[in-house]
Design a protein around this motif. Structure first.
Motif, PDB file in Angstrom:
ATOM      1  N   GLY A 227      26.287  58.893  41.929  1.00 50.00           N
ATOM      2  CA  GLY A 227      26.087  57.761  41.046  1.00 50.00           C
ATOM      3  C   GLY A 227      26.125  58.129  39.574  1.00 50.00           C
ATOM      4  N   TYR A 228      25.370  57.379  38.776  1.00 47.94           N
ATOM      5  CA  TYR A 228      25.492  57.381  37.323  1.00 47.94           C
ATOM      6  C   TYR A 228      24.459  58.277  36.641  1.00 47.94           C
ATOM      7  CZ  TYR A 228      25.297  55.441  32.549  1.00 47.94           C
ATOM      8  OH  TYR A 228      25.295  55.275  31.180  1.00 47.94           O
ATOM      9  N   THR A 229      24.919  59.031  35.638  1.00 50.40           N
ATOM     10  CA  THR A 229      24.024  59.787  34.765  1.00 50.40           C
ATOM     11  C   THR A 229      24.255  59.318  33.335  1.00 50.40           C
ATOM     12  OG1 THR A 229      23.957  61.737  36.200  1.00 50.40           O
ATOM     13  CG2 THR A 229      23.396  62.065  33.883  1.00 50.40           C
ATOM     14  N   PRO A 230      23.217  58.772  32.685  1.00 53.01           N
ATOM     15  CA  PRO A 230      23.397  58.209  31.341  1.00 53.01           C
ATOM     16  C   PRO A 230      23.455  59.276  30.256  1.00 53.01           C
ATOM     17  CG  PRO A 230      21.127  57.948  32.046  1.00 53.01           C
ATOM     18  CD  PRO A 230      21.870  58.548  33.217  1.00 53.01           C
ATOM     19  N   PHE A 231      23.673  58.808  29.039  1.00 51.84           N
ATOM     20  CA  PHE A 231      23.705  59.689  27.873  1.00 51.84           C
ATOM     21  C   PHE A 231      22.379  60.420  27.704  1.00 51.84           C
ATOM     22  CE2 PHE A 231      26.699  56.266  26.646  1.00 51.84           C
ATOM     23  CZ  PHE A 231      27.825  57.034  26.456  1.00 51.84           C
ATOM     24  N   GLY A 232      22.458  61.590  27.062  1.00 48.86           N
ATOM     25  CA  GLY A 232      21.253  62.282  26.618  1.00 48.86           C
ATOM     26  C   GLY A 232      20.558  63.120  27.659  1.00 48.86           C
ATOM     27  N   ILE A 233      21.218  63.402  28.784  1.00 48.77           N
ATOM     28  CA  ILE A 233      20.560  64.193  29.841  1.00 48.77           C
ATOM     29  C   ILE A 233      21.178  65.588  29.945  1.00 48.77           C
ATOM     30  CG2 ILE A 233      20.122  64.373  32.317  1.00 48.77           C
ATOM     31  CD1 ILE A 233      19.653  61.420  32.420  1.00 48.77           C
TER      32      ILE A 233
ATOM     33  N   SER B  11      21.726  75.302  24.644  1.00 48.37           N
ATOM     34  CA  SER B  11      21.988  74.357  23.560  1.00 48.37           C
ATOM     35  C   SER B  11      20.726  73.564  23.253  1.00 48.37           C
ATOM     36  CB  SER B  11      23.113  73.392  23.942  1.00 48.37           C
ATOM     37  OG  SER B  11      23.280  72.409  22.941  1.00 48.37           O
ATOM     38  N   LYS B  12      20.532  73.242  21.975  1.00 54.73           N
ATOM     39  CA  LYS B  12      19.376  72.437  21.570  1.00 54.73           C
ATOM     40  C   LYS B  12      19.606  70.948  21.808  1.00 54.73           C
ATOM     41  CE  LYS B  12      17.983  75.454  17.719  1.00 54.73           C
ATOM     42  NZ  LYS B  12      17.793  75.494  16.239  1.00 54.73           N
ATOM     43  N   TYR B  13      20.875  70.546  21.903  1.00 51.61           N
ATOM     44  CA  TYR B  13      21.194  69.128  21.895  1.00 51.61           C
ATOM     45  C   TYR B  13      21.966  68.740  23.152  1.00 51.61           C
ATOM     46  CZ  TYR B  13      20.187  70.016  16.977  1.00 51.61           C
ATOM     47  OH  TYR B  13      19.589  70.409  15.808  1.00 51.61           O
ATOM     48  N   PRO B  14      21.659  67.581  23.724  1.00 54.27           N
ATOM     49  CA  PRO B  14      22.418  67.130  24.905  1.00 54.27           C
ATOM     50  C   PRO B  14      23.855  66.786  24.534  1.00 54.27           C
ATOM     51  CG  PRO B  14      20.906  65.419  24.158  1.00 54.27           C
ATOM     52  CD  PRO B  14      20.592  66.643  23.351  1.00 54.27           C
ATOM     53  N   ASP B  15      24.735  66.870  25.527  1.00 56.23           N
ATOM     54  CA  ASP B  15      26.138  66.515  25.326  1.00 56.23           C
ATOM     55  C   ASP B  15      26.283  65.027  25.027  1.00 56.23           C
ATOM     56  OD1 ASP B  15      26.793  69.136  25.913  1.00 56.23           O
ATOM     57  OD2 ASP B  15      27.427  68.709  27.964  1.00 56.23           O
TER      58      ASP B  15
END
Length: 311
Positions: free
Chosen positions: A76-82, A88-92
């Motif tokens: 299924g779906y994985t949203p932004f920010g995970i 890395s310090k920041y999510p893709d």
């Protein structure tokens, strides 16, 4: 090799020895190779992209119906920010969907490999996305056959080790970038987890591969080419004879930043209980065994999913 090569996989049947030698050399040097002549139809590829775009265009509350927290995004779906690249310090800057292998629910692997979700709002989604899953699974098996031959294994070595592989098809949406100063990138520098990854097209440039000299090389393949790269599981199994090369998807500059990007990689995995134990064919005085402790495909996968914050 001054650039990542592209080879015609039809030569596996017509010119096998030379093709296997060239493919093996490409992977030893780059960990990447373009594959053309694969026979996967434009209609299937375009249908999959259109279905993926239709899903990602849905309202957020609709997409979130298909998000399953606590499952590592396995289906299924994985949203932004995970998802966040290791270290890395920041999510893709991406959202994505996972399609997995359809197996009988009384299978020994049913507890590991859950049922697929299919968005009711995009009725053609299952037809095209699982059709592409099956086509790339078959193509990946052919590439693995050639790689097996290159290191002195039987052609069918991988067949019974991947036929229930926990493989994933991942349609990805990278949105337009409205803030050029954002610290995130579309996909941070990383290596893939699995045996091999097959990337079908991309609607925009951005993929870069780290060369042995430490230089980032742009790799935008022709429309009829599927990019296939080595993952960490095969690197480990082959004792780094086949290297898993660092790569990333960079943010575009100028007007292109205002364009979304879509891609559909297929991550080919071994069966969950396959024991990743260094192949004797890949151990020598010059290349001693780097991994004396074997690990199952599933345990290795879970270790890596924790590192990238999916579980």
């Amino acid at each position: 090799m001054s650039q990542i090569p592209t080879l015609d996989i039809r030569r596996f049947d017509s010119d096998r020895a030379a093709f296997v030698a060239e493919l093996g050399a490409a992977y030893r040097e780059w960990g990447f190779c373009g594959i053309r002549g694969h026979g996967i139809s434009d209609e299937l590829i375009q249908g999959a992209y259109d279905a993926a775009k239709a899903f990602f265009a849905l309202p957020e509350e609709v997409k979130m119906k298909y998000h399953q927290p606590g499952t590592g995004g396995a289906r299924g779906y994985t949203p932004f920010g995970i998802e966040t690249a290791k270290d890395s310090k920041y999510p893709d800057l991406k959202e994505f969907w996972h399609v997995g292998r359809e197996i009988a629910r009384d299978s020994e692997y049913a507890g590991i490999m859950g049922e697929n979700l299919w968005p009711a709002e995009v009725p053609q989604f299952k037809q095209y996305l699982y059709g592409l899953y099956s086509a790339l699974d078959a193509l990946g098996s052919k590439v693995l056959s050639a790689l097996a031959l290159h290191i002195g294994l039987p052609e069918d070595y991988f067949a019974d080790k991947t036929h229930y592989g926990n493989s994933i098809l991942r349609p990805i949406h990278y949105p337009e970038i409205t803030n050029p100063d954002v610290p995130n990138v579309r996909s941070g520098a990383h290596e893939d987890i699995n045996f091999i990854t097959l990337l079908v097209g991309a609607s925009a440039a951005g993929l870069q591969v780290l060369s042995r000299k430490g230089e980032w090389i742009d790799f935008t393949a022709d429309a009829d080419t599927i990019v296939v790269n080595i993952g960490d599981m095969l690197q480990r199994l082959s004792n780094h004879v086949y290297p898993s090369t660092t790569h990333r998807v960079v943010n575009p500059m100028g007007p292109d930043a205002r364009k979304p990007r879509y891609s559909i990689p297929f991550f080919l995995h071994p069966n969950p209980d396959f024991l990743i134990k260094t192949l004797s064919q890949c151990v020598s005085a010059d290349n001693p065994d780097r991994y004396p402790e074997p690990i199952t495909g599933h345990d290795y996968l879970m270790e890596r999913l924790r590192e990238i914050k999916l579980v």
